[in-house]
Design a protein around this motif. Structure first.
Motif, PDB file in Angstrom:
ATOM      1  N   TYR A 133      82.975 -67.536  22.050  1.00 36.10           N
ATOM      2  CA  TYR A 133      84.071 -67.466  20.679  1.00 36.10           C
ATOM      3  C   TYR A 133      82.921 -68.462  20.874  1.00 36.10           C
ATOM      4  O   TYR A 133      83.243 -68.314  18.477  1.00 36.10           O
ATOM      5  CB  TYR A 133      84.976 -68.688  21.843  1.00 36.10           C
ATOM      6  N   ARG A 134      82.143 -69.378  21.066  1.00 38.74           N
ATOM      7  CA  ARG A 134      80.610 -69.781  20.196  1.00 38.74           C
ATOM      8  C   ARG A 134      80.565 -69.015  19.490  1.00 38.74           C
ATOM      9  O   ARG A 134      80.123 -70.170  18.164  1.00 38.74           O
ATOM     10  CB  ARG A 134      79.967 -70.988  21.588  1.00 38.74           C
ATOM     11  N   LYS A 135      79.903 -68.086  19.613  1.00 42.37           N
ATOM     12  CA  LYS A 135      78.841 -67.406  18.975  1.00 42.37           C
ATOM     13  C   LYS A 135      79.830 -67.185  17.816  1.00 42.37           C
ATOM     14  O   LYS A 135      79.545 -66.661  16.506  1.00 42.37           O
ATOM     15  CB  LYS A 135      78.590 -66.170  19.922  1.00 42.37           C
ATOM     16  N   TYR A 136      80.827 -66.255  17.651  1.00 46.80           N
ATOM     17  CA  TYR A 136      82.034 -65.832  16.649  1.00 46.80           C
ATOM     18  C   TYR A 136      82.704 -66.670  15.985  1.00 46.80           C
ATOM     19  O   TYR A 136      82.770 -66.494  14.516  1.00 46.80           O
ATOM     20  CB  TYR A 136      82.287 -64.300  17.128  1.00 46.80           C
ATOM     21  N   LYS A 156      81.730 -67.694  11.832  1.00 44.52           N
ATOM     22  CA  LYS A 156      81.816 -66.727  10.751  1.00 44.52           C
ATOM     23  C   LYS A 156      82.971 -65.941  10.825  1.00 44.52           C
ATOM     24  O   LYS A 156      83.190 -65.557   9.916  1.00 44.52           O
ATOM     25  CB  LYS A 156      80.694 -65.074  11.105  1.00 44.52           C
ATOM     26  N   TYR A 157      83.751 -65.815  11.574  1.00 45.40           N
ATOM     27  CA  TYR A 157      85.038 -65.470  11.751  1.00 45.40           C
ATOM     28  C   TYR A 157      87.009 -66.441  12.050  1.00 45.40           C
ATOM     29  O   TYR A 157      86.066 -67.371  12.773  1.00 45.40           O
ATOM     30  CB  TYR A 157      84.844 -64.048  12.368  1.00 45.40           C
ATOM     31  N   ASP A 158      87.377 -65.934  11.524  1.00 42.41           N
ATOM     32  CA  ASP A 158      88.389 -66.576  12.255  1.00 42.41           C
ATOM     33  C   ASP A 158      89.693 -65.344  11.744  1.00 42.41           C
ATOM     34  O   ASP A 158      89.276 -64.141  11.527  1.00 42.41           O
ATOM     35  CB  ASP A 158      89.283 -67.593  11.745  1.00 42.41           C
ATOM     36  N   GLY A 159      91.030 -65.573  12.710  1.00 40.17           N
ATOM     37  CA  GLY A 159      91.580 -65.012  12.569  1.00 40.17           C
ATOM     38  C   GLY A 159      91.830 -63.685  13.406  1.00 40.17           C
ATOM     39  O   GLY A 159      91.372 -63.608  14.510  1.00 40.17           O
ATOM     40  N   TYR A 160      91.830 -62.786  12.636  1.00 41.81           N
ATOM     41  CA  TYR A 160      92.463 -61.438  13.370  1.00 41.81           C
ATOM     42  C   TYR A 160      90.817 -60.134  12.870  1.00 41.81           C
ATOM     43  O   TYR A 160      91.278 -59.684  14.576  1.00 41.81           O
ATOM     44  CB  TYR A 160      92.949 -59.992  12.028  1.00 41.81           C
ATOM     45  N   GLU A 161      89.476 -61.119  12.245  1.00 45.25           N
ATOM     46  CA  GLU A 161      88.229 -60.008  12.972  1.00 45.25           C
ATOM     47  C   GLU A 161      87.809 -61.101  13.053  1.00 45.25           C
ATOM     48  O   GLU A 161      87.007 -60.232  14.396  1.00 45.25           O
ATOM     49  CB  GLU A 161      87.863 -60.748  11.324  1.00 45.25           C
ATOM     50  N   ILE A 214      86.740 -59.251  21.167  1.00 44.69           N
ATOM     51  CA  ILE A 214      87.552 -58.052  21.843  1.00 44.69           C
ATOM     52  C   ILE A 214      86.573 -56.864  22.437  1.00 44.69           C
ATOM     53  O   ILE A 214      85.863 -56.518  23.757  1.00 44.69           O
ATOM     54  CB  ILE A 214      88.489 -57.239  21.468  1.00 44.69           C
ATOM     55  N   GLN A 215      86.342 -56.284  21.221  1.00 42.78           N
ATOM     56  CA  GLN A 215      84.453 -55.569  20.925  1.00 42.78           C
ATOM     57  C   GLN A 215      83.245 -55.970  22.061  1.00 42.78           C
ATOM     58  O   GLN A 215      82.928 -55.001  22.615  1.00 42.78           O
ATOM     59  CB  GLN A 215      84.531 -55.606  19.762  1.00 42.78           C
TER      60      GLN A 215
END
Length: 258
Positions: free
Chosen positions: A220-223, A226-231, A237-238
């Motif tokens: 979560y800290r990583k992504y 750059k991303y939020d919501g569905y993305e 998950i991946q």
């Protein structure tokens, strides 16, 4: 021709002739041909002396090389090729060493494989590759490998790997890690899988959940930068599935986390 000088130079002797010729010879050569200052020798004898000196010098080099540890014929050959020896003399030296049992490729393979049985962690494929690189014929390697039961080695190695990763990976990822690690060490898939099954692993749900939570926070800290919501959810998950976590467990954890 007369010998005008016979003088020791470190491990060799300098022999000079009255026709301004000189060569380096070994002590064995002096003894063999009973050489001494002022002795007359014929051109034919000089050829014999030169040939024997090369053979003796090369053998002494090889014995020095072999004094540190057991070597294969190919290893000794490569070592001798570094020195100024007549190419035709090297096979004679190697054959001489084999006759005297200083070089014995069969014994080398036996010792190499026995040491692996005692304390090594390599499977047959890696062992075959390592021995082949040392110049051992494949037929000899395969013959000796067939005499060994590799399951006890695989089970010993899988125990060691399990101790390293048991508290670090979820159940499914741990199973995969064990098999992949054994295959990397040269064990065939069927043997790796059998060794993994010998551990009789059971899933520890509380440990898996704890590991999943830690990994989820990390990803979560990583992504989330750059991303939020569905993305963001799909990225998480991946990433977690690549780490070996169960899809349903991931969905459950995300419902509570996001």
């Amino acid at each position: 021709m007369k010998i005008t000088k016979l003088e020791k130079k470190k491990r060799l002797y300098l022999l000079e002739l009255d026709k301004e010729q000189q060569l380096y010879i070994t002590e064995d050569t002096i003894v063999r041909f009973m050489l001494s200052k002022d002795k007359d020798i014929t051109p034919e004898e000089l050829i014999q002396i030169q040939a024997f000196a090369q053979l003796s010098y090369g053998k002494n080099l090889a014995l020095y090389y072999l004094s540190f540890k057991q070597r294969t014929r190919k290893e000794v050959q490569l070592y001798l090729e570094k020195y100024e020896l007549e190419p035709s003399i090297i096979p004679k030296i190697l054959n001489n060493l084999e006759t005297d049992n200083w070089i014995n490729d069969s014994k080398y393979v036996e010792t190499f494989l026995y040491q692996n049985q005692l304390s090594g962690d390599k499977g047959p494929q890696v062992l075959k590759q390592k021995l082949s690189q040392k110049g051992i014929p494949l037929s000899l390697i395969e013959e000796e490998l067939q005499k060994i039961d590799f399951m006890p080695i695989a089970e010993r190695v899988v125990q060691k790997i399990w101790k390293t990763y048991a508290s670090k990976l979820p159940h499914k990822a741990l199973q995969d890690k064990l098999v992949q690690s054994l295959m990397t060490k040269g064990f065939p898939y069927t043997q790796a899988k059998a060794a993994q099954h010998s551990l009789e692993l059971t899933s520890d749900e509380s440990l898996d959940e704890e590991l999943l939570q830690k990994e989820l926070e990390k990803q979560y800290r990583k992504y989330s930068r750059k991303y939020d919501g569905y993305e963001l959810k799909q990225r998480l998950i991946q990433a977690l599935m690549r780490k070996g976590y169960d899809y349903q467990q991931i969905k459950s954890a995300l419902r509570e986390f996001l």
